[in-house]
Write an enzyme that holds these catalytic residues in place. Structure first.
Site, PDB file in Angstrom:
ATOM      1  N   HIS A  23       1.787   1.660   5.782  1.00 18.38           N
ATOM      2  CA  HIS A  23       2.960   0.502   5.507  1.00 18.38           C
ATOM      3  C   HIS A  23       4.306   0.642   5.955  1.00 18.38           C
ATOM      4  O   HIS A  23       3.517   1.457   7.139  1.00 18.38           O
ATOM      5  CB  HIS A  23       3.023   1.414   4.352  1.00 18.38           C
ATOM      6  CG  HIS A  23       1.958   1.069   3.270  1.00 18.38           C
ATOM      7  ND1 HIS A  23       1.505   0.091   2.655  1.00 18.38           N
ATOM      8  CD2 HIS A  23       0.845   2.188   2.860  1.00 18.38           C
ATOM      9  CE1 HIS A  23       0.382   0.606   2.113  1.00 18.38           C
ATOM     10  NE2 HIS A  23       0.525   1.661   1.894  1.00 18.38           N
ATOM     11  N   CYS A  44      -4.051  -1.078   3.068  1.00 17.20           N
ATOM     12  CA  CYS A  44      -4.612  -0.035   2.209  1.00 17.20           C
ATOM     13  C   CYS A  44      -5.448  -0.368   0.376  1.00 17.20           C
ATOM     14  O   CYS A  44      -6.239  -0.566   1.430  1.00 17.20           O
ATOM     15  CB  CYS A  44      -3.424   0.328   1.440  1.00 17.20           C
ATOM     16  SG  CYS A  44      -2.455   1.909   0.966  1.00 17.20           S
TER      17      CYS A  44
END
Lengths: 248, 466
Positions: free
Chosen positions: A196, A96
């Site tokens: 994630h 990310c």
């Protein structure tokens, strides 16, 4: 011989949202269970790091404020050493915000160009719509294709240049930019993506791949990764992959 | 016209609520309000405006249901005629439903004061619509980032909304949470700080789930003299000097009494109060402190506070004690929904007793739970290693939770995965030795499922009556 690996955890206090520390937990568990010692060295702003002694690095996502606070330290203080280590096949996992910061730049809504480290040939453009949800990517790390599963939550859209290989093809979800089905990027031993979940616990094939790359880089290509069952890990992966693919 | 609109809204909304319950759709705790708001958007504002003793709002990531329940008990003990969203519907339709259910045919209140626990994302709108006389701010932790976004964003929205409060309002806030203290800093209203002062409950160092470790004024890392959990503690910025405000209402003694509760001593400007709160854990002590601070800010006398809090019962699923049948074993149900709350719940169970634990953990990933279960990896389940006799894992994300426990060091043979929740409950109870307590840790929708199952079995009342 005691095998030891050293992992640099980049900015754990600033870049620690969405359970990304689960990746460190997974690496530690799958090392420990093979009697490989994993030393985790936190890297905070202002720290001096001897990158030549590192085998792995992990760089998670953060809140915008956290990202802004560490960007200059990453580029100015760690930049030269980390860049050289990546060129010398340091094994890196970036998620990310960490993924974005390894790219060339992040172009904000106001047209401001925030520089990244530039080791990955990708760039990110701020998007209007947040891309949130479960994601499945088909990957092949050299042992046949399989489906990697995680959860994405980003508004930045990341586009690839010719200097990276996609980590995989998006089967479910948005992926790097919601357009070209590219999910994540690979350059040498550096892996970046938006997943994630945490990513590694449920994807032991990738966890083991990273450990194996790091071991061979440190101890020579003849090193074999000891086989290790992954029943709970693969069950968690299979449950989600089946649920998501059946809804397509 | 406006009265006709209000009357129409009320009639339709009430009918919908009755129908919803009759048809078995549940408590109808939100739908009537949603309907009424569609017909008369000003219905909540007009209602609140007519309340003689005004509106109290309670917000925070963790503890708002229990704190509201505590403050409600105090107000009721003080003889205040109160309405309260005790079923926990804390978005604006839920608040409006409570208003409708307590309104006469003209839409005017049949109570003098309203107490609303309010969802983090809904607080700004709730402030705008209800013009509260008192706002209680508990804490801000990461929670369902897929729904709420970053806590920095929530904090900014809260501050903007609080700046619109009339100068006669009061904000009671947790001085130990730097994110909350920053929101309140220099607000043009009366502010009352509460905080923890019993330093025996501090832990060694900042934990990995600390979200607000950096000074909001200058960005430098806070120095903590004491840290209780997450980013809750006594902090100072070494660069600009910005520091924890001194609490006027402080928890000076917290003596834990196992799973039975804690003995508390709270210092306030006019003296000291002592009572036993029959809910265990640091968390609930902090909730009692917040409720006490709010009650004192409202001018309620200390003996009323002591009586009410020493008799408090757990809110729905908040370390709630239920017997599995008339002679059955005790179940303790503790909702877990975010990393800080889950870590504190684990800490509470592992420190309150030295006996091996018997657990049922049920993790769902439906919308109300948050569809992202990444938070399981931010929560500390590691204290459960070597402490678990048996754990049954259930819910739509049972496999993820089983892996989390495996990686936390819980012996793999102590873990049983059963996706179906009623079957999991049977298995967990069957594995429970005589005299032991089953600790149940469900996410929100798993708790609702569990509740309907134990209600069906006749072990508890439906949640909207609890």
């Amino acid at each position: 011989m005691q095998l030891t690996l050293r992992l640099a955890h980049l900015y754990p206090d600033h870049m620690n949202v969405y359970g990304d520390r689960g990746n460190i937990i997974a690496l530690r568990q799958r090392c420990q269970r093979r009697h490989i010692a994993l030393e985790v060295i936190p890297v905070n702003p202002g720290d001096t790091v001897d990158w030549q002694t590192m085998d792995l690095a992990f760089f998670g996502g953060g809140q915008d404020s956290g990202q802004a606070l560490i960007a200059s330290d990453l580029i100015e203080r760690q930049g030269p050493g980390l860049r050289a280590a990546i060129a010398a096949d340091l094994v890196v996992l970036a998620i990310c915000g960490g993924y974005q910061l390894l790219g060339h730049y992040f172009l904000t809504h106001t047209g401001e160009r925030l520089p990244g480290l530039g080791v990955l040939d990708v760039y990110t453009i701020a998007g209007k719509r947040r891309m949130i949800g479960n994601i499945v990517i088909e990957v092949d790390l050299g042992k046949g294709p399989w489906q990697l599963v995680g959860f994405e939550n980003h508004s930045g859209r990341t586009f690839h240049g010719p200097g990276v290989q996609p980590l995989g093809r998006v089967l479910v979800g948005y992926g790097d930019n919601g357009q070209d089905r590219k999910g994540g990027a690979i350059y040498r031993n550096t892996f970046g993506c938006y997943l994630h979940g945490a990513l590694l616990p449920k994807n032991p094939q990738l966890t083991d791949h990273l450990i194996e790359l790091a071991l061979r880089r440190r101890y020579g290509t003849q090193v074999e990764l000891a086989p290790l069952p992954a029943e709970r890990e693969l069950t968690a992966q299979r449950v989600m992959v089946q649920r998501l693919l059946s809804r397509r | 016209m406006s009265r006709l609109r209000t009357t129409t809204a009320l009639t339709l909304a009430r009918t919908a609520g009755i129908l919803s319950r009759r048809l078995g759709f549940g408590g109808g705790t939100s739908l009537p309000g949603q309907l009424a708001r569609a017909i008369d958007p000003a219905i909540l504002t007009n209602f609140c405006h007519a309340l003689p003793a005004g509106v109290i709002l309670i917000a925070g990531t963790n503890g708002k249901t229990t704190t509201s329940r505590m403050l409600a008990a105090i107000l009721e003990q003080a003889g205040v005629s109160l309405l309260h969203n005790r079923a926990g519907a804390n978005l604006l339709p839920g608040l409006t439903t409570v208003a409708i259910n307590n309104a006469d045919w003209r839409g005017l209140p049949r109570a003098s004061c309203a107490l609303f626990e309010t969802d983090e994302a809904a607080l700004p709108q709730a402030i705008a619509e209800t013009h509260p006389r008192l706002v209680v701010l508990l804490n801000l932790f990461r929670d369902q980032l897929d729904r709420y976004g970053e806590i920095d964003t929530i904090a900014r929205h809260w501050r903007q909304a609080l700046q619109q409060l009339p100068a006669t309002s009061t904000v009671v806030f947790n001085a130990d949470d730097p994110a909350i203290a920053d929101i309140v800093h220099q607000l043009p209203v009366r502010t009352v700080a509460f905080g923890l002062a019993d330093e025996r409950h501090a832990v060694g160092a900042a934990t990995h789930i600390a979200d607000s470790q950096f000074c909001h004024t200058c960005g430098h890392r806070y120095q903590y003299q004491r840290i209780f959990y997450a980013h809750i503690g006594h902090y100072v910025c070494p660069q600009c000097g910005h520091r924890r405000p001194d609490p006027v209402i402080a928890l000076t003694v917290l003596e834990p009494r196992g799973l039975e509760g804690s003995d508390l001593q709270i210092d306030h400007p006019n003296g000291q109060i002592r009572f036993h709160v029959p809910l265990p854990g640091l968390y609930n002590a902090q909730n009692a402190l917040a409720a006490t601070a709010a009650a004192l800010a409202l001018g309620i006398d200390t003996s009323t506070i002591c009586i009410a809090l020493s008799q408090i019962q757990a809110a729905f699923g908040r370390i709630e004690r239920i017997s599995a049948g008339s002679h059955g074993p005790t179940m303790l149900i503790a909702l877990i929904k975010n990393p800080v709350g889950a870590s504190e719940t684990v800490r509470m169970f592992t420190t309150a007793t030295t006996r091996p634990l018997h657990l049922l953990i049920a993790i769902n990933d439906r919308f109300a739970d948050g569809t992202d279960v990444s938070w399981l990896w931010d929560a500390d389940f590691e204290p459960l290693a070597q402490r678990v006799a048996h754990v049954t894992v259930s819910g739509t994300r049972a496999a993820d939770m089983a892996l989390r426990l495996d990686y936390a060091g819980v012996a793999t043979e102590a873990i049983t995965v059963i996706d179906d929740l009623p079957t999991a409950l049977d298995t967990a109870l069957a594995a429970l030795p005589p005299g032991e307590t089953l600790a149940i840790l469900p996410t929100y929708t798993a708790m609702l499922e569990l509740r309907s199952e134990i209600t069906r079995r006749g072990w508890a009342r439906p949640f909207w009556e609890a």
